[in-house]
Design an enzyme around this catalytic site. Structure first.
Site, mmCIF file in Angstrom:
data_model
loop_
_atom_site.group_PDB
_atom_site.id
_atom_site.type_symbol
_atom_site.label_atom_id
_atom_site.label_comp_id
_atom_site.label_asym_id
_atom_site.label_seq_id
_atom_site.Cartn_x
_atom_site.Cartn_y
_atom_site.Cartn_z
ATOM 1 N N PRO A 99 0.729 -0.967 -0.278
ATOM 2 C CA PRO A 99 -0.039 0.008 -0.057
ATOM 3 C C PRO A 99 0.401 1.485 0.090
ATOM 4 O O PRO A 99 1.609 1.124 0.629
ATOM 5 C CB PRO A 99 -1.028 -0.255 1.373
ATOM 6 C CG PRO A 99 -0.560 -1.848 1.821
ATOM 7 C CD PRO A 99 0.790 -2.019 1.181
ATOM 8 N N GLU A 100 0.827 1.999 -0.770
ATOM 9 C CA GLU A 100 1.675 3.968 -1.035
ATOM 10 C C GLU A 100 -0.107 4.574 -0.483
ATOM 11 O O GLU A 100 -1.029 4.150 -0.049
ATOM 12 C CB GLU A 100 1.773 3.343 -2.285
ATOM 13 C CG GLU A 100 2.562 2.563 -2.658
ATOM 14 C CD GLU A 100 3.119 2.938 -4.386
ATOM 15 O OE1 GLU A 100 3.997 4.508 -4.241
ATOM 16 O OE2 GLU A 100 3.231 1.694 -5.205
#
Length: 283
Positions: A2-3
């Site tokens: 996840p960014e």
DNA sequence: CATAGCTCCTGACCGC
DNA sequence: TGCGGTCAGGAGCTAT
């Protein structure tokens, strides 16, 4: 995994629903990146406040049960959460029995917040305040938020001038600007037409301007599309993201560039894959 | 100090 | 089907 967009999509999908809930039980599974840092029983009866985000971290305020109803402030104590490479959070009324990769459950009177993280690079860490202990340590090294008004071409230029590393690595470092991980750093550099191998201190002012804009636009677009789902990312409602369908370079090695048709190339920088178009992106 | 490399961990996929 | 190698969205830690 996840960014920033995925973390923000996750936050938005459960913050309102969990705000005001009271902790009734805590279940800890296999060890995550760091120990929780508090006895789980110490979390019982605490009231949860609205969830905030800093970079790829989420902060879950937990007001002490016996406090004489003080307003929840930013420094009320709480849990700092990070999803690592493979983590995701779900907030459900009926979460079901924990699976092999469910390593933290915060059970409340409104539902259970569950962290699922196969690789366990993620973290859930207690701090007496965001500005104290582990949270303070982890957050103190972070660069500007990409949507902060102070994050502009001039700021980026000045920061990049102080480094000699490839611009892609400077972006991944997270101490200049947070939020762009491997996917979005590649995509932003494509949009800004900058070769990811370019030494950060060799970037002209106009190119830094373009890059700052591209980073913001890329993250904004990904956020609007619900993030990227490569394997299993889901928000706290279980929804998949759509950005990966729009990727110009990430994961497209050998395929034709959407702009010039040249084959997208893959190389390795800092032990991570970089994707770029040698036709569109220049040093 | 800045930088390069290593590290944590599990699973999917590919070639043999 | 099994086995070994490679790769994966992060980022702190340690040597140099």
């Amino acid at each position: 995994m996840p960014e920033l967009p995925e973390v923000e999509v996750t936050r938005l999908s459960f913050s309102d629903r969990i705000d005001g809930a009271v902790v009734t039980d805590v279940r800890v599974g296999k060890p995550l990146r760091w120990p929780l840092g508090i006895e789980p029983t110490q979390l019982l009866d605490r009231q949860i406040g609205g969830v905030t985000r800093r970079g790829k971290y989420l902060w879950l305020p937990l007001r002490a049960a016996n406090a004489a109803a003080p307003p929840i402030s930013a420094d009320a104590g709480g849990l700092l959460m990070h999803l690592g490479m493979s983590g995701s959070l779900a907030f459900n009324a009926q979460p079901g029995s924990p699976g092999a990769h469910d390593h933290f459950d915060l059970v409340t009177d409104r539902g259970t917040l569950r962290l699922t993280d196969p690789r366990r690079f993620g973290a859930v860490v207690w701090s007496a305040a965001q500005s104290e202990g582990m949270a303070a340590k982890l957050l103190s090294t972070l660069g500007l938020e990409p949507f902060d008004a102070a994050f502009d071409g001039d700021y980026l230029r000045a920061a990049l001038q102080r480094r000699r590393v490839a611009v892609k690595l400077a972006l991944l470092g997270g101490d200049i600007v947070v939020g762009a991980g491997n996917i979005y750093a590649c995509e932003a550099l494509f949009t800004a037409r900058i070769d990811p191998r370019t030494r950060s201190d060799r970037l002209s002012r106009p190119r830094c301007q373009r890059l700052a804009l591209a980073i913001r636009q890329t993250l904004e677009q990904a956020l609007a599309l619900g993030g990227s789902t490569l394997r299993d990312f889901r928000d706290a409602h279980g929804m998949a993201g759509q950005f990966q369908l729009r990727a110009n370079v990430y994961g497209r090695a050998g395929e034709g560039c959407h702009v010039c048709g040249a084959p997208i190339r893959r190389l390795v920088q800092g032990q991570r894959s970089t994707f770029f178009c040698a036709g569109c992106q220049k040093r």
